[in-house]
Enzyme design. Structure first.
Site, PDB file in Angstrom:
ATOM      1  N   GLU A 193       0.820  -1.224   0.000  1.00  0.00           N
ATOM      2  CA  GLU A 193       0.000   0.000   0.000  1.00  0.00           C
ATOM      3  C   GLU A 193       0.850   1.267   0.000  1.00  0.00           C
ATOM      4  OE1 GLU A 193      -2.796  -0.124   3.253  1.00  0.00           O
ATOM      5  OE2 GLU A 193      -3.878  -1.811   2.402  1.00  0.00           O
ATOM      6  N   GLU A 203      -5.210  -8.680   0.953  1.00  0.00           N
ATOM      7  CA  GLU A 203      -5.828  -8.316   2.236  1.00  0.00           C
ATOM      8  C   GLU A 203      -7.303  -8.042   1.998  1.00  0.00           C
ATOM      9  OE1 GLU A 203      -4.235  -5.048   4.638  1.00  0.00           O
ATOM     10  OE2 GLU A 203      -2.184  -5.641   4.128  1.00  0.00           O
TER      11      GLU A 203
HETATM   12  C1  BGP Z   1      -4.081  -2.074   5.745  1.00  0.00           C
HETATM   13  C2  BGP Z   1      -2.665  -2.357   6.160  1.00  0.00           C
HETATM   14  C3  BGP Z   1      -2.545  -3.297   7.307  1.00  0.00           C
HETATM   15  C4  BGP Z   1      -3.650  -3.241   8.332  1.00  0.00           C
HETATM   16  C5  BGP Z   1      -5.042  -3.085   7.716  1.00  0.00           C
HETATM   17  C6  BGP Z   1      -6.168  -2.831   8.693  1.00  0.00           C
HETATM   18  O1  BGP Z   1      -4.167  -0.796   5.240  1.00  0.00           O
HETATM   19  O2  BGP Z   1      -1.890  -2.874   5.106  1.00  0.00           O
HETATM   20  O3  BGP Z   1      -1.252  -3.146   7.828  1.00  0.00           O
HETATM   21  O4  BGP Z   1      -3.380  -2.474   9.413  1.00  0.00           O
HETATM   22  O5  BGP Z   1      -5.047  -2.069   6.745  1.00  0.00           O
HETATM   23  O6  BGP Z   1      -6.317  -1.474   8.965  1.00  0.00           O
HETATM   24  P1  BGP Z   1      -6.349  -0.863  10.423  1.00  0.00           P
HETATM   25  O7  BGP Z   1      -5.354  -1.629  11.207  1.00  0.00           O
HETATM   26  O8  BGP Z   1      -5.984   0.565  10.257  1.00  0.00           O
HETATM   27  O9  BGP Z   1      -7.755  -1.020  10.905  1.00  0.00           O
END
Ligand code: BGP
Length: 461
Positions: free
Chosen positions: A166, A364
């Site tokens: 990302e 993801e």
């Molecule tokens: C994505 C990232 C992850 C993770 C996920 C969940 O953007 O790649 O590292 O953290 O989001 O988001 P958050 O933890 O902000 O709820």
């Protein structure tokens, strides 16, 4: 089975070094921006848990990998901590880190879980941030050298590499919207940072090919399909521009080796073009990705701008559109993100039609939920039926895309076990496995983990 997936489909999950390893200042690891920021402003991070005391994968990787295998993983995406391997970001290699990552990779292979390895998941070494991080071209060279070290050390066993996770997020978080260090608001720097990460990715790909490595190398992008409020031309235009800023800015150079012309035109007109050196654009053109990871959480809905922006206010991408809240949208109230399952299908169709049907996978997707403890039953299992439903509803659309010829090869949940989040620490839990922070990080498989095992083993549901 109603939804049968192709043979060899990749079932698994993803995590990152800073969010799971712990041991942030142990065995020679150097500081990164998160270690630094956590010490500087702990109040930003919620519940007193930080990179130091997160899930302790550093110590528990054997147990964790065993659990991954137990719940049907045939693959898993991890990241290498740059500041663990090279404590100063460049130069000296930390032998303890080499040993750790060797052990981890070997443990994955021994258990039949293929490690997909990322080089950069938001965790700039502090020594490099001191000279500006991605703002500084020297960091592109430091990253290239770091990538080469990783390929040389682990490339004999790792067959899937990812240059960035990302990459737009450090741009947004660090230079536009205040959720990553160095939390500035500066569009000019934002563009330079974005440009440097793209160049760094292309240079790493080039190095990988020059080493004649046998595996594949790609990038992981968070794509937020952009939907206009209506088909009225002004709304559609707003949506095309939002798409250029937030998706095509990284997708086009990564897959096609070129920048979207809509974006370049705006940057030129407004005087925000980054500094580009001779030869850079050829490197970007000639070193596109073999494989694309798609992180999908939420769509982006936009409408034409209703009021002219204040010329005094700092330049922001939303000069060209307004966000649009669709009536009746489905929300994840814990994270404040819209849930729109069909978005995953729209992304895959777009990749098929406009990006040469590049080999890709869902790297993801997931649902963060607050207060999951209350769903723990008498047997100690968290009954996260909402997560099973969430995954199923997305997988149905992935399945549909496959029926229509999409080249999508797998599905990884965010995440394997509850871990530390950049903005919410441990508030929202995402894992197949719960982590009890009070009980030495005790792991228990949630209902979704048990369910996932059956899906992975029967290759469908
Ligand atoms: C994505 C990232 C992850 C993770 C996920 C969940 O953007 O790649 O590292 O953290 O989001 O988001 P958050 O933890 O902000 O709820």
């Amino acid at each position: 089975l109603h939804y049968k997936f192709p043979k060899g489909f990749w079932w698994g999950s993803a995590a990152s070094a800073t969010q799971t390893e712990g041991a942030a200042n142990i065995d020679g690891k150097g500081e990164n921006i998160w270690d630094y920021w956590y010490e500087l402003q702990p109040e930003r991070f919620f519940d007193g848990v930080g990179p130091k005391n997160t899930s302790q994968f550093y110590y528990k990787y054997k147990e964790d990998i065993k659990l991954m295998k137990e719940i049907g993983h045939n693959s898993f995406r991890m990241s290498i901590s740059w500041s663990r391997l090279l404590p100063n970001g460049s130069g000296e290699i930390n032998e303890k880190a080499v040993q750790f990552y060797n052990n981890v990779i070997d443990e994955f292979i021994k258990n039949g879980v293929e490690p997909f390895v990322g080089l950069f998941h938001f965790d700039m070494p502090m020594e490099l941030q001191k000279i500006g991080g991605w703002e500084n071209r020297k960091v592109v060279y430091a990253y290239e050298a770091y990538a080469k070290v990783c390929f040389e050390l682990f490339g004999d066993r790792v067959q899937k590499w990812f240059t960035h996770n990302e990459p737009i997020v450090p741009v947004e978080g660090g230079y536009l919207y205040d959720f990553h260090y160095p939390n500035e608001v500066d569009f000019k720097k934002a563009v330079q940072v974005g440009y440097h990460t793209i160049l760094a990715s292309a240079k790493a790909i080039k190095a990988y090919k020059e080493q004649k490595q046998k595996g594949k190398i790609g990038i992981v992008l968070n794509l937020t399909p952009s939907y206009p409020r209506s088909q009225n031309p002004a709304d559609v235009k707003a949506s095309v521009l939002a798409d250029a800023f937030f998706n095509r800015s990284f997708l086009d150079p990564s897959v096609k080796g070129e920048f979207p012309k809509e974006l370049v035109e705006i940057l030129q007109e407004e005087g925000y073009m980054p500094t580009i050196e001779d030869g850079d654009l050829t490197i970007i053109k000639n070193n596109t990705v073999d494989i694309l990871g798609v992180n999908y959480y939420q769509p982006r809905r936009v409408k034409a701008k209703e009021h002219l922006p204040n010329p005094e206010s700092p330049f922001m991408p939303d000069r060209y559109f307004d966000n649009y809240i669709m009536p009746g949208r489905k929300m994840n109230p814990h994270r404040g993100w819209e849930i729109y399952e069909k978005g995953i299908y729209d992304i895959l169709v777009n990749l098929k039609e406009n990006y040469g049907n590049i080999e890709c996978f869902i790297s993801e997707n997931g649902m963060g939920v607050e207060g999951e403890e209350k769903f723990r039953d008498v047997n100690g299992i968290i009954q996260d039926d909402y997560r099973i439903e969430f995954i199923q509803d997305h997988l149905k659309w992935v399945h549909q895309a496959i029926q229509e010829g999409s080249n999508v090869k797998g599905y990884h949940l965010w995440t394997f076990m509850d871990n530390w989040s950049w903005t919410n620490a441990y508030k929202n839990r995402y894992g197949f496995v719960s982590v009890n922070l009070n009980q030495d990080g005790e792991r228990t498989i949630k209902k979704s983990g048990h369910w996932f095992k059956t899906v992975a083993e029967s290759n469908g549901f």
